[in-house]
Design a protein around this motif. Structure first.
Motif, PDB file in Angstrom:
ATOM      1  N   PHE A 175       0.975  -1.245   0.157  1.00 35.03           N
ATOM      2  CA  PHE A 175      -0.022  -0.016   0.040  1.00 35.03           C
ATOM      3  C   PHE A 175       0.956   1.371   0.091  1.00 35.03           C
ATOM      4  N   GLY A 176       1.927   1.352   0.479  1.00 33.11           N
ATOM      5  CA  GLY A 176       2.721   2.336   0.588  1.00 33.11           C
ATOM      6  C   GLY A 176       2.759   2.905   2.022  1.00 33.11           C
ATOM      7  N   GLU A 177       3.898   3.275   2.523  1.00 26.85           N
ATOM      8  CA  GLU A 177       4.078   3.730   3.884  1.00 26.85           C
ATOM      9  C   GLU A 177       3.221   4.988   4.069  1.00 26.85           C
ATOM     10  N   LYS A 178       3.138   5.797   3.142  1.00 26.22           N
ATOM     11  CA  LYS A 178       2.592   7.132   3.315  1.00 26.22           C
ATOM     12  C   LYS A 178       1.033   7.016   3.202  1.00 26.22           C
ATOM     13  N   ASN A 179       0.557   5.762   2.939  1.00 29.48           N
ATOM     14  CA  ASN A 179      -0.793   5.474   3.055  1.00 29.48           C
ATOM     15  C   ASN A 179      -1.424   4.779   4.382  1.00 29.48           C
ATOM     16  N   ARG A 180      -0.446   4.558   5.361  1.00 29.08           N
ATOM     17  CA  ARG A 180      -0.889   4.461   6.560  1.00 29.08           C
ATOM     18  C   ARG A 180      -1.632   5.305   7.268  1.00 29.08           C
ATOM     19  N   LEU A 181      -2.782   4.694   7.829  1.00 23.85           N
ATOM     20  CA  LEU A 181      -3.705   5.720   8.395  1.00 23.85           C
ATOM     21  C   LEU A 181      -3.787   5.604   9.927  1.00 23.85           C
ATOM     22  N   ALA A 182      -3.496   4.382  10.540  1.00 22.42           N
ATOM     23  CA  ALA A 182      -3.600   4.159  12.002  1.00 22.42           C
ATOM     24  C   ALA A 182      -2.875   2.915  12.388  1.00 22.42           C
ATOM     25  N   ILE A 183      -2.394   2.874  13.327  1.00 20.13           N
ATOM     26  CA  ILE A 183      -2.151   1.481  14.175  1.00 20.13           C
ATOM     27  C   ILE A 183      -2.850   1.617  15.445  1.00 20.13           C
ATOM     28  N   ILE A 184      -3.873   0.658  15.416  1.00 20.08           N
ATOM     29  CA  ILE A 184      -4.861   0.784  16.746  1.00 20.08           C
ATOM     30  C   ILE A 184      -4.432  -0.016  17.610  1.00 20.08           C
ATOM     31  N   ASN A 185      -4.288   0.043  18.744  1.00 22.42           N
ATOM     32  CA  ASN A 185      -4.343  -0.737  20.023  1.00 22.42           C
ATOM     33  C   ASN A 185      -5.457  -0.890  20.686  1.00 22.42           C
ATOM     34  N   TRP A 186      -6.036  -1.864  20.468  1.00 30.32           N
ATOM     35  CA  TRP A 186      -7.271  -2.201  21.303  1.00 30.32           C
ATOM     36  C   TRP A 186      -7.202  -3.232  22.457  1.00 30.32           C
ATOM     37  N   GLN A 187      -7.991  -2.829  23.755  1.00 31.55           N
ATOM     38  CA  GLN A 187      -7.729  -3.772  24.575  1.00 31.55           C
ATOM     39  C   GLN A 187      -8.722  -4.980  24.646  1.00 31.55           C
ATOM     40  N   LYS A 188      -8.259  -6.226  24.182  1.00 31.14           N
ATOM     41  CA  LYS A 188      -9.009  -7.391  24.248  1.00 31.14           C
ATOM     42  C   LYS A 188      -9.219  -8.026  25.650  1.00 31.14           C
ATOM     43  N   ALA A 189      -8.247  -7.630  26.453  1.00 32.58           N
ATOM     44  CA  ALA A 189      -8.613  -8.248  27.971  1.00 32.58           C
ATOM     45  C   ALA A 189      -8.584  -7.189  28.954  1.00 32.58           C
ATOM     46  N   TYR A 190      -9.437  -6.963  30.040  1.00 32.21           N
ATOM     47  CA  TYR A 190      -9.424  -6.045  30.844  1.00 32.21           C
ATOM     48  C   TYR A 190      -8.793  -6.316  32.014  1.00 32.21           C
ATOM     49  N   SER A 191      -8.135  -7.391  32.350  1.00 26.98           N
ATOM     50  CA  SER A 191      -7.516  -7.766  33.621  1.00 26.98           C
ATOM     51  C   SER A 191      -6.189  -8.763  33.240  1.00 26.98           C
ATOM     52  N   PRO A 192      -5.075  -8.255  33.753  1.00 28.27           N
ATOM     53  CA  PRO A 192      -3.814  -8.811  33.319  1.00 28.27           C
ATOM     54  C   PRO A 192      -3.856 -10.081  33.951  1.00 28.27           C
ATOM     55  N   LYS A 193      -3.226 -11.352  33.473  1.00 33.13           N
ATOM     56  CA  LYS A 193      -2.931 -12.451  33.719  1.00 33.13           C
ATOM     57  C   LYS A 193      -1.533 -12.698  34.427  1.00 33.13           C
ATOM     58  N   GLY A 194      -1.517 -13.383  35.469  1.00 30.07           N
ATOM     59  CA  GLY A 194      -0.204 -13.804  36.300  1.00 30.07           C
ATOM     60  C   GLY A 194       0.790 -14.430  35.453  1.00 30.07           C
ATOM     61  N   GLY A 195       2.041 -14.202  35.583  1.00 29.92           N
ATOM     62  CA  GLY A 195       3.053 -14.890  34.982  1.00 29.92           C
ATOM     63  C   GLY A 195       4.438 -14.300  34.915  1.00 29.92           C
ATOM     64  N   LYS A 196       5.403 -14.748  34.269  1.00 32.38           N
ATOM     65  CA  LYS A 196       6.902 -14.359  34.497  1.00 32.38           C
ATOM     66  C   LYS A 196       7.107 -13.170  33.278  1.00 32.38           C
ATOM     67  N   SER A 197       6.157 -12.804  32.461  1.00 27.75           N
ATOM     68  CA  SER A 197       6.256 -11.955  31.291  1.00 27.75           C
ATOM     69  C   SER A 197       5.069 -10.815  31.536  1.00 27.75           C
ATOM     70  N   VAL A 198       5.404  -9.915  30.501  1.00 27.20           N
ATOM     71  CA  VAL A 198       4.248  -8.756  30.379  1.00 27.20           C
ATOM     72  C   VAL A 198       3.187  -9.541  30.079  1.00 27.20           C
ATOM     73  N   SER A 199       2.011  -9.381  30.576  1.00 27.64           N
ATOM     74  CA  SER A 199       0.716  -9.953  30.210  1.00 27.64           C
ATOM     75  C   SER A 199       0.088  -9.156  29.143  1.00 27.64           C
ATOM     76  N   LYS A 200      -0.270  -9.978  28.105  1.00 28.99           N
ATOM     77  CA  LYS A 200      -0.804  -9.438  26.689  1.00 28.99           C
ATOM     78  C   LYS A 200      -2.134  -9.255  26.850  1.00 28.99           C
ATOM     79  N   THR A 201      -2.286  -7.883  26.843  1.00 31.03           N
ATOM     80  CA  THR A 201      -3.995  -7.507  26.923  1.00 31.03           C
ATOM     81  C   THR A 201      -4.502  -6.633  25.891  1.00 31.03           C
ATOM     82  N   THR A 202      -3.566  -6.540  24.843  1.00 30.26           N
ATOM     83  CA  THR A 202      -4.104  -5.653  23.588  1.00 30.26           C
ATOM     84  C   THR A 202      -3.808  -6.801  22.442  1.00 30.26           C
ATOM     85  N   ASP A 203      -4.505  -6.191  21.352  1.00 32.08           N
ATOM     86  CA  ASP A 203      -4.206  -6.760  19.918  1.00 32.08           C
ATOM     87  C   ASP A 203      -4.323  -5.392  19.168  1.00 32.08           C
TER      88      ASP A 203
END
Length: 662
Positions: A175-203
């Motif tokens: 498409f061309g970098e100049k035609n990029r409109l947005a990189i949307i970060n949406w919250q797929k989970a509203y509570s973090p999960k425990g673990g040894k790494s950063v909890s993935k709550t967004t897509d």
């Protein structure tokens, strides 16, 4: 497998070398992978398919059916077959497999023959070439998606972090970098999960325009049904808005004491004087503390700042009040009693201050939470999509850029699964569904009210459901095309099970266990991709097969993006097979018990009689093998030439209009 640059470079033509050099000189960065040359060319090898209508799976009235489509089949083949919609789609919103080692399949034979019907095996997360396989599958599909879009069209594609960077580079290249409109970060989970790494709550949703200069971004609609003027405001109607936003900012998370009750209101709730402060998950927006103090004093009472020891900014409290977090009862505070009397008197006069207090659940005047009066003329067309949806309303759209959509605005994965459970029942085993709120928001921003939405990875049918729901809510007339192959390796082509069931239930209001909901209305045709098509195939088709191909492929330049032709199912007609949106008739000349016939004087007379019987006025669109009789009332379409042209093929079964495929 490592990328052999020299071997791949030697295979390139002069034209391809020039294009590569131009890309390197303009962008400076290019995505290289083994098999890139074939991946860039593979889309041109895909053959269009015969499309068979499945009347038993159509839903809605004939007119509603003609507007929308659910296609069962491989999406690359389907998009090639949908040649009449090339350059006609307003928005593509889709959710491809995320290459997590659970769903994505790849057939190695696709590298040379994309028409191979096999899906291949699941690409495991341990596969060393899994990223290359995913990229090679996506590249030709992105090319076709771009070709499907209008010059002003937009692609919004969902992804997670497994292929986020590779997808971004592919989109920059296609498409061309100049035609990029947005990189949307949406919250797929509203509570973090425990673990040894950063909890993935967004897509993520990557949004690209075919041409950024032509793409339009609409404001998000505001529900104006709540507009009012209950206080006789001199400025006219207004909307009550919540002046808090979900973000932890200590200095603007201070308490405001109500002049009506003496209670302390924090951005995230009311303090009950029980020692339990509302969580510091929100702050006041749309006014400064000085402005808030000014608005509060307009209720006829004095306010001062006071440190309550709550770890927030200084509170705005009634001057002279003994308010404290512990050991305080506002009902016995004489300052509160006097303030309540003055505030109620001021309320009775009308034309309230901008910062007011709503009634509580018991309808006691002013006993509820703080609200802002937002004049309807300030709201204008709606609110712009920006980092936080609670910010001020603006007159013109702004560039979206990289933004975050909290789950309150975009929904979350649990919500999406519950939505699917509610409409089709549990046990569907489909876990990658997207929330309607997210899809509706994307559609509202980048697709006009009468636009066409395409989803090549339809999954459970969420995109179609979102279009139907928006059409009902906003009285819009958007259309959709969904493509889904399903999981035939498991014996479930769920295009005709899960996807169909969801759309059927959305249209009709049917729910599991005999329950009913409000029907969304609308409808759709169900189509099945079958064998590849060429001149020989067309000329050997049975009558019903040929009727389906005519009805699904026909287009003319001046009405290319129009809905499909409506089939005429009436055995009393020999030649009349369909009607378009203007009620013009389409006729197929077919010899009884034989092949496609010719337009002669005799067959024309039968066409004219059938047109008269059906109250159809000229022009008559006639499909036939040869034109042996001509009439000004007839628009003649030659078989197989017209059908092949409508599928992007020429008389030698080779692709024409190659430039449109780029």
């Amino acid at each position: 497998m490592e990328f052999d640059f020299e071997a791949e470079l030697s295979k390139l033509t002069r034209e391809e070398l020039e294009r590569l050099a131009k890309s390197m000189m303009t962008s400076g960065v290019a995505l290289s992978f083994h098999g890139k040359r074939s991946a860039m060319q593979i889309a041109k090898k895909v053959r269009p398919r015969q499309t068979r209508r499945e009347p038993k799976l159509h839903v809605g009235s004939p007119e509603a059916q003609s507007k929308n489509m659910l296609i069962e089949g491989e999406n690359l083949q389907a998009m090639v077959t949908l040649y009449k919609y090339r350059g006609q789609v307003d928005l593509i919103v889709t959710d491809p497999p995320y290459n997590t080692g659970q769903y994505f399949r790849y057939n190695d034979r696709w590298d040379n023959d994309p028409n191979d019907p096999e899906l291949g095996t699941i690409v495991s997360s341990e596969d060393g070439s899994r990223h290359t396989k995913w990229i090679k599958a996506m590249m030709p599909r992105l090319q076709i998606m771009k070709a499907m879009l209008k010059p002003s069209g937009v692609l919004a594609i969902c992804i997670d972090d497994n292929e986020l960077f590779h997808l971004g580079m592919m989109l920059d290249e296609v498409f061309g970098e100049k035609n990029r409109l947005a990189i949307i970060n949406w919250q797929k989970a509203y509570s973090p999960k425990g673990g040894k790494s950063v909890s993935k709550t967004t897509d993520y949703v990557l949004v690209y325009a075919k041409d950024k200069g032509l793409a339009k971004m609409d404001l998000l609609p505001i529900d104006r049904s709540g507009s009012k003027n209950i206080d006789g405001d001199d400025s006219g109607d207004w909307i009550p808005t919540d002046p808090s936003a979900r973000q932890n900012r200590e200095k603007t998370a201070y308490a405001i004491q109500s002049p009506f009750t003496g209670n302390l209101h924090y951005p995230n709730g009311e303090y009950e004087y029980d020692g339990n402060l509302p969580e510091a998950r929100a702050h006041w927006v749309n006014f400064t503390k000085a402005e808030a103090k000014k608005h509060l004093r307009e209720w006829g009472v004095a306010y001062v700042e006071k440190d309550l020891g709550d770890g927030r900014g200084n509170a705005l409290v009634l001057s002279g009040s003994s308010v404290a977090l512990e050991g305080y009862n506002p009902a016995s505070d004489p300052v509160v009693q006097l303030a309540a009397k003055k505030a109620l008197e001021r309320r009775e006069k009308g034309n309230w201050p901008k910062l007011f207090f709503r009634d509580d659940r018991k309808r006691r005047p002013g006993a509820g939470r703080p609200r802002l009066k937002t004049p309807i003329d300030v709201v204008r067309a709606g609110m712009i999509p920006t980092t936080f949806w609670d910010e001020e309303f603006y007159e013109t759209p702004a560039d979206v850029g990289s933004v975050t959509w909290p789950h309150a605005q975009s929904g979350h994965s649990d919500m999406a699964k519950k939505e699917l459970d509610e409409i089709v029942g549990k046990g569907h085993a489909f876990d990658t569904v997207k929330p309607l709120r997210l899809l509706k928001k994307i559609i509202q921003i980048w697709c006009p009210d009468n636009g066409l939405v395409l989803d090549p990875y339809a999954g459970s049918g969420s995109t179609g459901h979102a279009v139907l729901e928006l059409n009902m809510e906003l009285e819009a007339d958007r259309r959709f095309i969904l493509i889904e192959q399903g999981a035939p390796e498991n014996g479930d082509k769920y295009a005709r099970t899960l996807t169909w069931q969801r759309l059927h239930n959305a249209v009709t209001g049917k729910r599991p266990n005999g329950k009913k909901a409000k029907p969304l209305g609308g409808g759709f045709e169900y189509r099945l991709l079958t064998k590849t098509i060429d001149a020989k195939t067309v000329l050997t088709m049975q009558r019903d097969e040929l009727i389906d191909v005519v009805l699904t492929s026909h287009w003319e330049n001046h009405k290319r993006s129009a809905p499909s032709l409506k089939r005429v199912d009436d055995e009393s007609y020999q030649y009349l097979v369909g009607l378009d949106q203007n009620e013009e008739g389409y006729f197929l000349i077919w010899d009884n018990g034989g092949p496609v016939g010719s337009l002669s004087l005799d067959t024309y007379k039968k066409v004219a009689l059938e047109a008269k019987k059906a109250s159809i006025e000229p022009p008559f669109h006639v499909y036939a093998r040869y034109e042996m009789f001509q009439s000004p009332n007839v628009r003649f379409w030659k078989i197989p030439d017209k059908i092949l042209a409508d599928l992007g093929l020429n008389e030698n079964d080779e692709y024409n209009n190659e430039d449109e495929r780029a």
